[in-house]
Structures are given as C-alpha cells and as structure tokens.
Design an enzyme around this catalytic site. Structure first.
Site, PDB file in Angstrom:
ATOM      1  N   HIS A 201      15.943 -15.805 -14.084  1.00 37.20           N
ATOM      2  CA  HIS A 201      16.903 -15.652 -12.977  1.00 37.20           C
ATOM      3  C   HIS A 201      16.904 -16.904 -12.123  1.00 37.20           C
ATOM      4  O   HIS A 201      15.999 -17.749 -12.200  1.00 37.20           O
ATOM      5  CB  HIS A 201      16.533 -14.437 -12.125  1.00 37.20           C
ATOM      6  CG  HIS A 201      15.176 -14.522 -11.478  1.00 37.20           C
ATOM      7  ND1 HIS A 201      14.956 -14.237 -10.147  1.00 37.20           N
ATOM      8  CD2 HIS A 201      13.948 -14.873 -11.965  1.00 37.20           C
ATOM      9  CE1 HIS A 201      13.681 -14.384  -9.855  1.00 37.20           C
ATOM     10  NE2 HIS A 201      13.042 -14.770 -10.948  1.00 37.20           N
TER      11      HIS A 201
ATOM     12  N   CYS B 111      22.058 -16.396  -8.027  1.00 36.99           N
ATOM     13  CA  CYS B 111      21.634 -15.461  -9.084  1.00 36.99           C
ATOM     14  C   CYS B 111      22.792 -14.960  -9.953  1.00 36.99           C
ATOM     15  O   CYS B 111      22.718 -14.998 -11.187  1.00 36.99           O
ATOM     16  CB  CYS B 111      20.859 -14.295  -8.487  1.00 36.99           C
ATOM     17  SG  CYS B 111      21.821 -13.163  -7.452  1.00 36.99           S
TER      18      CYS B 111
ATOM     19  N   HIS C  58      20.224  -8.856  -6.092  1.00 38.79           N
ATOM     20  CA  HIS C  58      19.725  -9.897  -6.997  1.00 38.79           C
ATOM     21  C   HIS C  58      19.865  -9.416  -8.443  1.00 38.79           C
ATOM     22  O   HIS C  58      19.795  -8.222  -8.719  1.00 38.79           O
ATOM     23  CB  HIS C  58      18.265 -10.214  -6.680  1.00 38.79           C
ATOM     24  CG  HIS C  58      17.755 -11.448  -7.356  1.00 38.79           C
ATOM     25  ND1 HIS C  58      18.267 -12.696  -7.115  1.00 38.79           N
ATOM     26  CD2 HIS C  58      16.786 -11.611  -8.304  1.00 38.79           C
ATOM     27  CE1 HIS C  58      17.625 -13.588  -7.852  1.00 38.79           C
ATOM     28  NE2 HIS C  58      16.723 -12.952  -8.590  1.00 38.79           N
TER      29      HIS C  58
END
Length: 199
Positions: free
Chosen positions: A170, A99, A152
């Site tokens: 993402h 990520c 994240h």
C-alpha cells in the site's frame, strides 16, 4: 485460444447428444451405432458424450483458474515495482501515490478500472472474508483517528487461509511498502476486503 477450442468441442458434443435425444424411440439415429454393431448402443454413446462434456468443462475451468492466478500474480508484481515510491495526497503515480491512487494505478495496468477513492473502491467487486483472501484482493482499513469509516486501502500480496492473516502492499504515509495485518495498528483498523479480479 484454448477457451475457444474447448467451447467448440462442447458445442459439437452437445449437438450430437441433442440429435440423438430428438429421435423417435423406434427410429435409429443417424450416424449413431446400432446395438447389433460394434461401438455400443445409443445409450452408451450418450454416456460417452456426457463424459466428454464433463472433461471439457473441467479443462475450461482449470484454464480459467490458471489465467486468473496469472492475472493476480501480475497485479502483485506490478505493485511491488513501486516499492519505495513517495506518498503524496491526491497523486496516482507513477512517481508518487496516495493509497487509492496506488490501487487505481496498479489495477489499471491490468485493464481493471477502479474508482479514485478508498471509500468508493470498498463498494466495488465482491466482498471476501479474511479466510478467503488471495493475492490481488483489496483490503480496507479505518482512518488514522480510529474511525470505522473506510480511510485506507491496500493490495494483498500473501494470505493465510487458516489464520486469516495477510500481507499487503500500500501507499502508506511513508511511501509504498508491504505491511502485515498482524501489526496492531492495522489489525485494529481492518474493515473488510473486496475482490475485483473475478471469482
């Protein structure tokens, strides 16, 4: 180029206003209209100069806003080119990403350097509320086990200022894709957002 021309205009106008302000009350300013001549008084000339300055400032602001919007659109366009790329822990492209490797890679294409982890990226730029999000902002989420620590990160592609809802791209565990903040998994884990593209 446009910014340089507008800034030059501002300097010239401000210099003229300063010259007029520096004259003694009983002294006629050089190269300035006299009250008995067509063209107006010194006060009128100064007022016109102030209007010109305000107009130039507005033009500079509009140009800067357009440049910023174009930059944010390019960030999103760059990110979308990698939809479908694989997820690989520790990778930062171009064939696979995790990520933060994905956000680091995308922003680097616009000469914006980010650190290499989602937690440290959460300390970069300026904090942004959900109702102020715009494309190109970074959005952060807690880890998969319900932790409130950042685990994240993604990039906003669309945002609704009224509801605070947004879509983001993402590198998920299944690869690079676009998801929606209204999905329960992400809605529960949302932590905050940062803007690294300027105000």
């Amino acid at each position: 180029m446009l910014h340089n021309r507008l800034l030059s205009l501002l300097l010239i106008v401000l210099a003229g206003v300063s010259t007029a302000s520096a004259q003694r009350p009983d002294e006629e300013p050089m190269n300035m209209p006299r009250p008995d001549r067509p063209g107006g008084t010194v006060r009128e000339v100064r007022a016109a100069a102030e209007v010109a300055v305000a107009a130039a400032e507005a033009e500079v602001f509009a140009a800067a806003s357009a440049d910023l919007e174009a930059s944010c659109a390019e960030i999103v366009a760059t990110a979308k080119r990698y939809i479908g790329a694989r997820y690989r822990r520790g990778m930062s492209g171009p064939s696979a990403f995790d990520c933060s490797g994905f956000t680091n890679f995308v922003f680097r294409q616009q000469n914006i350097e980010l650190t290499r982890s989602s937690r440290t990226q959460f300390g970069e730029g300026e904090a942004v509320s959900r109702n102020e999000l715009r494309p190109g902002d970074l959005v952060f989420f807690g880890g998969s086990h319900g932790s409130r620590a950042v685990g994240h990160v993604g990039i906003v592609t669309e945002a609704d200022a009224e509801t605070g809802a947004f879509k983001f791209i993402h590198a998920s565990s299944t690869g690079v894709k676009i998801d929606d903040s209204s999905q329960p998994y992400y809605n529960r884990r949302y932590i905050g957002a940062r803007r690294v593209t300027g105000q």
